[in-house]
Design an enzyme around this catalytic site. Sequence first.
Site, short mmCIF file in Angstrom:
data_model
loop_
_atom_site.label_atom_id
_atom_site.label_comp_id
_atom_site.label_asym_id
_atom_site.label_seq_id
_atom_site.Cartn_x
_atom_site.Cartn_y
_atom_site.Cartn_z
CD GLU A 170 -3.29 0.19 1.97
OE1 GLU A 170 -4.32 0.65 1.60
OE2 GLU A 170 -3.09 -0.41 2.96
CB THR A 205 1.60 -6.77 1.71
OG1 THR A 205 1.36 -6.90 3.10
CG2 THR A 205 0.37 -6.61 0.86
CG ASP A 254 0.24 -7.28 6.94
OD1 ASP A 254 1.14 -8.12 7.05
OD2 ASP A 254 0.39 -6.09 7.35
NE ARG A 260 6.05 -20.96 29.71
CZ ARG A 260 5.79 -21.03 31.02
NH1 ARG A 260 4.73 -20.17 31.46
NH2 ARG A 260 6.10 -21.89 31.74
CB VAL A 284 9.84 -16.48 11.58
CG1 VAL A 284 9.36 -17.83 11.26
CG2 VAL A 284 10.83 -16.42 12.60
NE ARG A 336 8.71 -8.32 6.40
CZ ARG A 336 8.97 -7.12 6.54
NH1 ARG A 336 7.99 -6.56 7.06
NH2 ARG A 336 9.98 -6.64 6.40
O1 F6P Z 1 4.81 -6.19 5.42
C1 F6P Z 1 3.92 -5.85 6.45
C2 F6P Z 1 4.43 -5.88 7.93
O2 F6P Z 1 4.72 -7.28 7.71
C3 F6P Z 1 3.55 -5.58 8.85
O3 F6P Z 1 2.54 -6.71 9.27
C4 F6P Z 1 4.46 -5.32 10.16
O4 F6P Z 1 3.84 -4.49 10.82
C5 F6P Z 1 5.39 -4.69 9.39
O5 F6P Z 1 5.48 -5.18 7.85
C6 F6P Z 1 6.66 -4.67 10.02
O6 F6P Z 1 7.85 -4.20 8.91
P1 F6P Z 1 9.16 -3.84 9.43
O7 F6P Z 1 9.62 -4.43 10.62
O8 F6P Z 1 9.93 -4.31 8.38
O9 F6P Z 1 9.34 -2.13 9.70
#
Ligand code: F6P
Length: 339
Positions: free
Chosen positions: A102, A122, A124, A263, A270, A272
């Site tokens: 986005e 993405t 997300d 917990r 991980v 990504r």
């Molecule tokens: O790509 C989206 C996302 O994975 C979000 O869910 C997360 O909040 C963000 O990226 C974290 O991105 P970074 O740590 O690379 O700034």
Amino acid sequence: MRLGILTGGGDCPGLNAAIRVVVRYGHHRGVTVVGFRDGWRGVLNGAAHELTEEDVRGILPRGGTILGTSGTQPSLIEGGPDLVREAIGVHALDGFIVIGGEGTMGTTAAMPDVPVVGIPKTIDNDIGGTDASIGFWTAAQIATDSIDRLYSTAESHNRVMVCEVMGRSAGWIGITSGVAGGADVIMIPEHPFDIELVCRRIRRIHSERRPFSIVVVSEGATPVPGTMTLPEYALDENGWPRLGGIGRMVADEIHRLTRSETRVTTLGHVQRGGSPVAFDRVLATRLGVAAVDEALAGRWGNLVGIRGAGIATTPLTEIGAQASLVPEERMQIPEILCG
Ligand code: F6P
């Protein structure tokens, strides 16, 4: 034709598959592809080179992006759009293929005279104009595999396992992995949670069904106003809150209210990393081909996505208003299964 290509925003599995096909299919159609380093930042500072067959050999299953990435948004930088226009001249480009989410598409849409075809990525899955974005199904699979693993250790110790997954404003990873992994509670941004009700459900599951449970919480989940206070998140370079940590808070509350041993696991980046699942490789390949076709046809300013079995295009200017959120009715499945 000469096309620039870049990957912007957070990385995800499948980016290399898209780069590979743009180069290979581009060459097949007589297109020279210039790769820019680190998203729009490489366009601003001239970090670019022509991509060869050798550059993209063997990258299909590799996570990350061989081009590097950044959240740089030229439209937010003074003189940024002028530098982008300059780069078009310097590299003799007809236009760009921009692979991003986005934020990257937003800054691209804010430079309407720059010829661009967008490809959505993405984990997300919150970008409009497509049924799925590159990276989402890999992240959903990683989260599902993790929940399976948490299940067995939860069972051994009779514990509540809270698993925090990514999902800033859309709970696609949470709802998908939660349903696929048989979670007892799923908390997503679209559906504010009441921690008292969550704990009531956990108590009921423990007394009527089994003495352990799995709770999946998206990083962007929010409590019903007045029920719990969230921390102040620090902001990133583009002013977005740097999320993470809600799992810990939820776990502490569950422990306080149910006295169950609890917990927390935060999956974090991980989700990504690593190799894309088959769906993302195929999606990236199909969208890469479609993007080159759009550019060759001179149809600029659109995002290429999938809709059903086919490819669909949406003007980049409309993407921001079409964020893809989990519809309310999708929450009925976990309500029925886990209620
Ligand atoms: O790509 C989206 C996302 O994975 C979000 O869910 C997360 O909040 C963000 O990226 C974290 O991105 P970074 O740590 O690379 O700034």
